[in-house]
Design an enzyme around this catalytic site. Structure first.
Site, PDB file in Angstrom:
ATOM      1  N   HIS A 267       0.098  -3.971  -2.203  1.00  0.00           N
ATOM      2  CA  HIS A 267       0.184  -2.814  -1.308  1.00  0.00           C
ATOM      3  C   HIS A 267       1.605  -2.678  -0.752  1.00  0.00           C
ATOM      4  CE1 HIS A 267      -4.222  -3.088  -1.337  1.00  0.00           C
ATOM      5  NE2 HIS A 267      -4.237  -1.846  -0.890  1.00  0.00           N
TER       6      HIS A 267
ATOM      7  N   GLY B 219     -16.886  10.496   4.012  1.00  0.00           N
ATOM      8  CA  GLY B 219     -15.880   9.469   3.706  1.00  0.00           C
ATOM      9  C   GLY B 219     -15.383   8.764   4.955  1.00  0.00           C
TER      10      GLY B 219
ATOM     11  N   LYS C  73       1.274  -2.602   5.565  1.00  0.00           N
ATOM     12  CA  LYS C  73      -0.140  -2.971   5.745  1.00  0.00           C
ATOM     13  C   LYS C  73      -0.205  -4.213   6.632  1.00  0.00           C
ATOM     14  CE  LYS C  73      -4.264  -3.851   2.935  1.00  0.00           C
ATOM     15  NZ  LYS C  73      -5.058  -2.894   3.729  1.00  0.00           N
TER      16      LYS C  73
END
Lengths: 250, 250, 250, 250
Positions: free
Chosen positions: A134, A77, A138
């Site tokens: 979000h 990942g 961010k």
């Protein structure tokens, strides 16, 4: 007999989740947890057959090549896999038949499914737009997931010969119509309290189809990681993207 | 050269929409509109190659068999096709190679896609429930579409060996948890102002996937009818359900 | 000069959040944290002027009465306050002029606002229903918040003389229409991955108003607790419910 | 005894809806319908006590002044009322005690309530953004309703001393963050099949409040028009905006 799993990057937040998830899975045994600077040989000493790599971009290639070279399957990942690194790994895998590696930028099943469904559905609707939402910490807009979803949609519509979404806008002095990525309008909302959310809105005469994914916490990646572990030995060679493991034929 | 289309049941509300849609399609020519008791022979006189049947349950079988017997392709939205009638039609089609018939209970592309996506996704999530919302003049609950979606989901989960959705409810004296259809909870909302809407909610650790379809008016069926007309001649024999015409392989 | 706050029940999960929130507030100073069995006198020793009680039902009355008796203001999130206990506290407060107490079953500002808005709006719409969605480990349905919201709506509509929401349902063999609380249909969804969510749906001819509240974690209670602390000294006597502190006049 | 209503502008689409709505109201009698160039005197001949003006911008002032001069109450949905025209009408109303006029740019109760609730709630949340969604034939972005909602929110937050919504965005090369109106981000979605929809999203630590309004057709304005007719005689003078008639004290 349960699968013997080593987690590399166990000191990170995603790695910590993976340790919990593997421990909780009835068909798996956690045999090793490696943190930064732990020797990779301990994976072999522990008798692992599968490796989960959730380390850092500058270590992941070395970790994965080590696993493959020793005949272990890997589920990865970590980001940082350039086209060159992927190609080089493919060459190594050609010399180790039977070994499987899954590298996926996104292990949230719901997110992967939503993107695949959106691309598929987008050829049947006149209009399609994306709204991603979000937390306000961010730093970039739009999100990487939204940009990738727009690319998938743009490619699917081009292949099917669907014209651009209709838009009569003549006046938009403040930029309310948002970004355009591969012909798809993308809107980025930032709101305290949110985590990571995305809606694909598809519209035709008299109807609307909405595909929404909400990611509330890191735990959402673990069902995808476990699915990868259970399947990776049956899919030798390199698979890039979790969608390759999902049965999406309908 | 454009396709020559006859609409049977042109006096009804759906038929009227079809007349408008065919007239507006650049690649089609509307050559006949039949209302109740108009002779079917006028379809042949007009030179139609395709028939859209949006008539009534007690007339549709006769209309479709007439079309097939004369080598015309048919797209059918009328209800009332029992298993026996479908089987009998299949036998007739076996004697007329090259003729195609599409019979679909639902021509809204978004609704058909949403149901197919829901069934597919449901095997990857712990939990799944359905909320359907309609205008308050509807006399039955849950809606037929919700019941069918629940059946598709139930079958997909059973085939994949997914256990029942978790539910710790011990006290629910008023029935707030709603109906259960094939193991899937279904909730029916009735609200003035609404038309026909459905949400499939799928949940796993830390994430949620929502598939929502909104049907605002009858026009939503027309893209599906036109798609059927454009494809039916390439799919000889009987196809039941619009999903058979959609490219859903992902 | 900053407000001096003592948190009672600091060992619990809500208490722990309060400790963090008070520490992070620029205008407050955390002077004491009491866990189970810590002597209440330490509140006085620390020089606290305000007490936050997030302890347990069988301790909260004693804690609050102690604070009031010593002239301290209190903000209370613990449950267990019967009508008798509230009345007895009111009598005590009558003897301590200038001391304020806020007892609230719900400190999530969004939830309190949503319920108030729903009740207000419900007199202007033909139809109103509630959908509440929680994690699948919840043992009761519908949720307490949904039941209270339905009561508020029922009372507002009765006062305004609004007739029952229209509903033509004749056939509902499986109970898909859900619970009815004070004339309002309530639907309870249980889904892995969710926390606590509620939608009030209001419908009239051609329009819909939706009021949705999502509670993602315990932190959502803290802005309400801090608001209470900042206001409580200006509102002597007992206030029951956070809505009493919100400026809801529109 | 029922109220006697004249509809001016009965030939337009909104006027036609008003004719239907007044005819359907048990407590009202439709006594006159005027189209373009019909003489205003026919209102008097028909014995109307109330006038609904849904005509065109260049006729509405003359129509309303005629009604007021003859002692009739008026409910007005036509646009084009500048500050000067409103002031001049106020002066006329000062000479006709007991006559009431309601001029409202928006008669959708849900929309008016949603804007009022949004402004009120916005002072209690860190973050607020607006997403408006319309059919793709709309020529301007953002919508007028969204811009007005943003202004109301901006003013409410400034008055309450709430800082700007947090936003760490450093990179947004394509403008995905949308428009900013009075400090509030506004996003405009255009989608075939939609009519007019708006969401106000409010976020704080661990929670979200969403206020959504869907307008499906012109009928949504009629409950507001009827409410105006029933109240206008009790509110002499000029009222601007339907919110002045709603009981929004909470």
């Amino acid at each position: 007999m349960s699968m013997k799993v080593a987690v590399v990057g166990a000191g990170g937040r995603m790695g910590g989740e993976a340790v919990k998830a593997v421990n909780a899975a009835a068909d798996m045994e956690l045999v090793a947890q490696l943190r930064r600077d732990d020797p990779l040989e301990s994976i072999l000493d522990a008798g692992a057959t599968h490796v989960v790599d959730l380390s850092v971009p500058d270590a992941t290639e070395r970790n994965v090549r080590f696993a493959v070279a020793h005949g272990l399957h890997a589920v990865v990942g970590t980001t940082g896999w350039s086209a060159e690194k992927l190609e080089s790994l493919r060459e190594l895998l050609a010399t180790t038949p039977g070994v499987g590696v899954l590298i996926a930028p996104n292990f949230a099943l719901g997110s992967v499914l939503a993107s695949a469904f959106a691309a598929k559905a987008s050829r049947y609707f006149e209009s399609v737009e994306i709204v991603e939402l979000h937390h306000p910490d961010k730093v970039d807009a739009p999100s990487g997931t939204a940009a990738r979803t727009a690319e998938l949609i743009g490619a699917a519509r081009e292949e099917a010969g669907v014209p651009a979404s209709p838009d009569a806008t003549q006046s938009d002095p403040l930029g309310a119509r948002g970004a355009v990525v591969d012909g798809v309008h993308v809107h980025s909302v930032r709101l305290r309290g949110l985590v990571a959310h995305q809606e694909v809105l598809l519209g035709g005469p008299g109807e609307q189809l909405t595909l929404r994914h909400d990611s509330y916490d890191r735990a959402s990646f673990m069902p995808g990681v476990l699915l990868g572990l259970r399947e990776v030995s049956t899919r030798p060679g390199l698979t890039h993207g979790l969608d390759g493991y999902l049965d999406l034929g309908l």
